[in-house]
Structure formats: C-alpha cells, structure tokens
Design a protein around this motif. Structure first.
Motif, short mmCIF file in Angstrom:
data_model
loop_
_atom_site.label_atom_id
_atom_site.label_comp_id
_atom_site.label_asym_id
_atom_site.label_seq_id
_atom_site.Cartn_x
_atom_site.Cartn_y
_atom_site.Cartn_z
N GLN A 13 0.83 -1.20 0.00
CA GLN A 13 0.00 0.00 0.00
C GLN A 13 0.86 1.25 0.00
O GLN A 13 2.01 1.24 0.48
CB GLN A 13 -0.90 0.01 1.23
CG GLN A 13 -2.03 -1.02 1.16
CD GLN A 13 -3.02 -0.84 2.30
OE1 GLN A 13 -2.69 -0.34 3.37
NE2 GLN A 13 -4.26 -1.25 2.06
N ALA A 14 0.31 2.33 -0.50
CA ALA A 14 1.02 3.61 -0.48
C ALA A 14 1.42 3.96 0.95
O ALA A 14 0.65 3.76 1.89
CB ALA A 14 0.13 4.70 -1.06
N LYS A 87 5.02 5.29 -3.16
CA LYS A 87 3.93 6.01 -3.82
C LYS A 87 3.43 5.18 -5.01
O LYS A 87 4.19 4.38 -5.57
CB LYS A 87 4.43 7.36 -4.33
CG LYS A 87 5.10 8.22 -3.29
CD LYS A 87 5.69 9.48 -3.92
CE LYS A 87 6.40 10.34 -2.90
NZ LYS A 87 6.98 11.56 -3.50
N PRO A 88 2.18 5.38 -5.41
CA PRO A 88 1.69 4.65 -6.58
C PRO A 88 2.57 4.83 -7.82
O PRO A 88 2.73 3.90 -8.62
CB PRO A 88 0.29 5.24 -6.79
CG PRO A 88 -0.15 5.64 -5.41
CD PRO A 88 1.11 6.15 -4.75
N THR A 91 5.29 2.30 -8.84
CA THR A 91 4.94 1.04 -9.46
C THR A 91 5.72 0.83 -10.75
O THR A 91 5.70 1.68 -11.65
CB THR A 91 3.43 0.99 -9.75
OG1 THR A 91 2.72 1.01 -8.51
CG2 THR A 91 3.07 -0.27 -10.53
N THR A 121 4.40 -3.20 -7.05
CA THR A 121 3.13 -2.53 -7.29
C THR A 121 2.69 -1.84 -6.01
O THR A 121 2.60 -2.48 -4.96
CB THR A 121 2.06 -3.52 -7.75
OG1 THR A 121 2.51 -4.19 -8.94
CG2 THR A 121 0.75 -2.80 -8.05
N SER A 123 -0.31 0.26 -4.29
CA SER A 123 -1.72 0.60 -4.42
C SER A 123 -2.03 1.88 -3.64
O SER A 123 -1.43 2.15 -2.60
CB SER A 123 -2.59 -0.54 -3.92
OG SER A 123 -2.35 -0.77 -2.54
N SER A 124 -2.99 2.63 -4.15
CA SER A 124 -3.35 3.90 -3.49
C SER A 124 -4.45 3.71 -2.46
O SER A 124 -5.04 2.66 -2.35
CB SER A 124 -3.80 4.91 -4.55
OG SER A 124 -4.88 4.38 -5.28
#
Length: 124
Positions: A13-14, A87-88, A91, A121, A123-124
């Motif tokens: 996660q972010a 941060k997203p 990715t 990856t 995610s936001s």
C-alpha cells in the motif's frame, strides 16, 4: 560472466515499505558497481540508484532521495534496495544491473549485466 537474480517484489500500500534484493554469481562481486533501474508500463527504463564496488559511494535519482536506500553485502554477493514511503508512481518492474567500473553510473548503457526484473506494485 555475471548472472543476476532479483527477488522481493510484491504488492504494497502507499506509504508502505519493501526491500528488493539482487543475488549475483561470480567471485569478483566487489570489483564492480551495481545499480537499480525501473520501468513502468509504457515508459522507458529509468535510473533509480547505484553503488560502487566497495559500497562507499552511492548515487540516487532525485525522485527517490530520502525514501530509498541502496546497499550491498559483498560477503553475500547481494545488492539491496530498501524502499520506504512508497507512492503509486513507484509502481514498476525493478531491474538490477551490474558491471560498471568507471563512467556514468546513471546511464543504463554503462552496465553489461542485467537481471530479469521484479515487479513492485504500490496501491493507493
């Protein structure tokens, strides 16, 4: 000849953290510099961070300064990238590169050896 195998990618996660590793073959691991590059879908490969053979000099892209840390363990023939405050936009597929002895550490053309990449990856 140097063979590189990355590991440690995944989904986070972010704001989270992740560490990716790169195991190298060969007995002259500490004689050359190494780096991490990344490539997001539809974009070119970009420099992330680099380190010289002894680990005494490090170089970072402006967009990761203060968040990412590159290091190496010459006894284990392993390169690391510790990624914090993800941060997203981080990715991407992250690639380990090796083999530079002089020249521009930020230039992908300076590295003759590359790993297969590991996906990160965020995610936001």
């Amino acid at each position: 000849q140097v063979q590189l195998v990355e590991s440690g990618g995944g989904l986070v996660q972010a704001g989270g953290s992740l560490r990716v590793s790169c195991a190298a073959s060969g007995r002259t691991f500490n004689s050359y510099g190494m780096a991490w590059f990344r490539q997001a879908p539809g974009k070119g490969r970009e420099f992330v961070a680099a380190i010289d053979g002894s680990g005494g000099m490090t170089y970072y892209a402006d967009f990761v300064k203060g968040r990412f840390a590159i290091s190496r363990d010459n006894a284990k023939n392993t390169l690391y990238l510790e990624m914090n405050s993800l941060k997203p936009e981080d990715t991407a597929a992250y690639y380990c590169a090796a083999g530079i002895r002089s020249g521009n550490y930020r230039n992908s053309g300076s590295y003759p050896y590359w790993g297969q990449g590991t996906q990160v990856t965020v995610s936001s």
